[in-house]
Design an enzyme around this catalytic site. Structure first.
Site, short mmCIF file in Angstrom:
data_model
loop_
_atom_site.label_atom_id
_atom_site.label_comp_id
_atom_site.label_asym_id
_atom_site.label_seq_id
_atom_site.Cartn_x
_atom_site.Cartn_y
_atom_site.Cartn_z
N LYS A 96 0.86 -1.19 0.00
CA LYS A 96 0.00 0.00 0.00
C LYS A 96 0.88 1.23 0.00
O LYS A 96 2.00 1.22 0.53
CB LYS A 96 -0.89 0.02 1.26
CG LYS A 96 -2.15 0.85 1.11
CD LYS A 96 -3.20 0.12 0.28
CE LYS A 96 -4.52 0.87 0.25
NZ LYS A 96 -5.57 0.09 -0.42
N GLY A 200 -19.86 7.10 -0.69
CA GLY A 200 -19.04 7.50 -1.82
C GLY A 200 -19.09 6.46 -2.92
O GLY A 200 -20.13 5.86 -3.19
N VAL A 202 -18.11 3.37 -3.21
CA VAL A 202 -18.59 2.04 -2.86
C VAL A 202 -19.92 2.10 -2.12
O VAL A 202 -20.89 1.44 -2.49
CB VAL A 202 -17.54 1.29 -2.01
CG1 VAL A 202 -18.10 -0.04 -1.49
CG2 VAL A 202 -16.28 1.04 -2.82
#
Length: 370
Positions: A96, A200, A202
């Site tokens: 990440k 948002g 999702v």
């Protein structure tokens, strides 16, 4: 670069200053601290594991009031990606990146170019994609500097690519239905009260899918106009962000940022099911036992929200093989999420162990950690 035992001024640093002594350090293979003075770029790229393949995981663009929180985020999110990719049976490791946004949230082409160079310098050990604060257009910008990027737009509607949000939302939707069947013993969502935190990319798509099934929705989001418009569209109830976890609901679905399941929030939570797309929902590992003791059905986040990384990984691997991955084939993999959740819950019942712990053990075995 990682912290040295002696800094540039010859002063010995305390052991607590070393990266591997941080609470969320979990035998991470590599942590890169990126600083480009010319563009103002400050970023962290964390590789948790490349046991199964190159570390794949999105880049988050976020303003952190304390830079130490960015390191914590990178460590926790990269570990989650190792588990997520392993549990989705993807030949990818976990990584990440976080880009530390300034107070003004300004993101420049020069900054993205510098970050693209940083990703490229890792030689393919890390493959990036979009996350909070990043878009598919940003991925196109990064692709000018590195080929180790996925989530690129496609001009063929049958091919996977671009925004992975719809795939994440579909997986979470299937996971919510599985969790309702497990925890509420019904396959019918009509009248089931679902509190959604975050609408948002999702959460918004999830809300529409659940509304179509007749669920009674309570919606909250940091963007007032967005949540108000969606609530009106779906006939849902608009709830304040500070109140969404206190709503009398059957299901709580977190779809914003993580660490929201803590001592304070769990004390007043009435839902019997927790299933949502946010990463790192548990503030601390011990909160898994709190959920288990209270009989709350919990869908481990990195299992239920794997739809996006399935799309990103298959797109990237297909590019490398010269074979386009179809939307249908990605959706076929996303449809396996409920079965994985049911396997976790079944073992949790058999062993009387929290579902989150069961999932962790499964993932750790897959990446050679146990």
């Amino acid at each position: 670069m990682v912290a040295n035992v002696v800094n540039d001024y010859g002063v010995k640093l305390p052991e607590s200053a070393l990266m591997w002594n941080l609470p969320d350090f979990d035998k991470h293979e590599c942590i890169h601290m990126v600083h480009d003075e010319a563009t103002g770029l400050r970023a962290i790229i964390a590789l948790h594991s490349t046991y199964l393949g190159p570390a794949a995981g999105g880049t988050r663009f976020w303003h952190y009031t304390d830079p130490a929180h960015a390191i914590t985020d990178a460590l926790r999110l990269s570990r989650g990606m190792s588990y997520k990719n392993a549990m989705a049976d993807l030949p990818m490791g976990g990584g990440k990146a976080v880009i530390l946004a300034g107070n003004d949230g300004r993101k420049t082409p020069e900054m993205l170019a510098a970050f693209g160079n940083a990703v490229n310098d890792m030689g393919g050990r890390y493959v990036t994609a979009e996350d909070v604060g990043m878009t598919d257009a940003d991925m196109v910008a990064l692709s000018q500097k590195t080929s180790f990027v996925s989530g690129l737009p496609t001009d063929n509607a049958n091919n996977a690519g671009g925004d992975p949000g719809p795939f994440t939302a579909q997986g979470v939707y299937l996971g919510v239905k599985a969790a309702v069947a497990e925890g509420l013993k019904t396959d019918d969502l009509r009248g089931v009260r679902i509190a959604i935190q975050g609408v948002g990319s999702v959460g918004g798509k999830l809300a529409r899918l659940l509304a179509a099934d007749g669920a009674k929705l309570f919606l909250a989001d940091v963007v007032h106009d967005r949540v108000a418009a969606l609530a009106e569209e779906l006939g849902a109830e608009h709830v304040g962000l500070d109140d969404i976890m206190q709503v009398e609901a059957d299901v709580f679905s977190p779809n914003a940022l993580g660490a929201i399941l803590d001592d304070r929030s769990l004390e007043t939570l009435s839902a019997k099911v927790i299933a949502g797309g946010a990463n790192n929902q548990l503030a601390e590992a011990r909160h898994a036992s709190v959920l288990h003791t209270r009989g709350i059905t919990y869908a481990p986040d990195y299992v239920i929200n794997a739809g996006g990384i399935i799309s990103v990984a298959r797109e990237y691997l297909g590019q490398r093989d010269g074979v386009h991955c179809s939307v249908d084939s990605v959706m076929a993999e996303v449809s396996k999420i409920p079965a994985r959740l049911h396997e976790i819950w079944a073992q949790s019942r058999t062993d009387n162990v929290p579902a989150a712990n069961v999932a962790d053990a499964m993932a750790q075995a897959k990446i050679g950690r146990i």
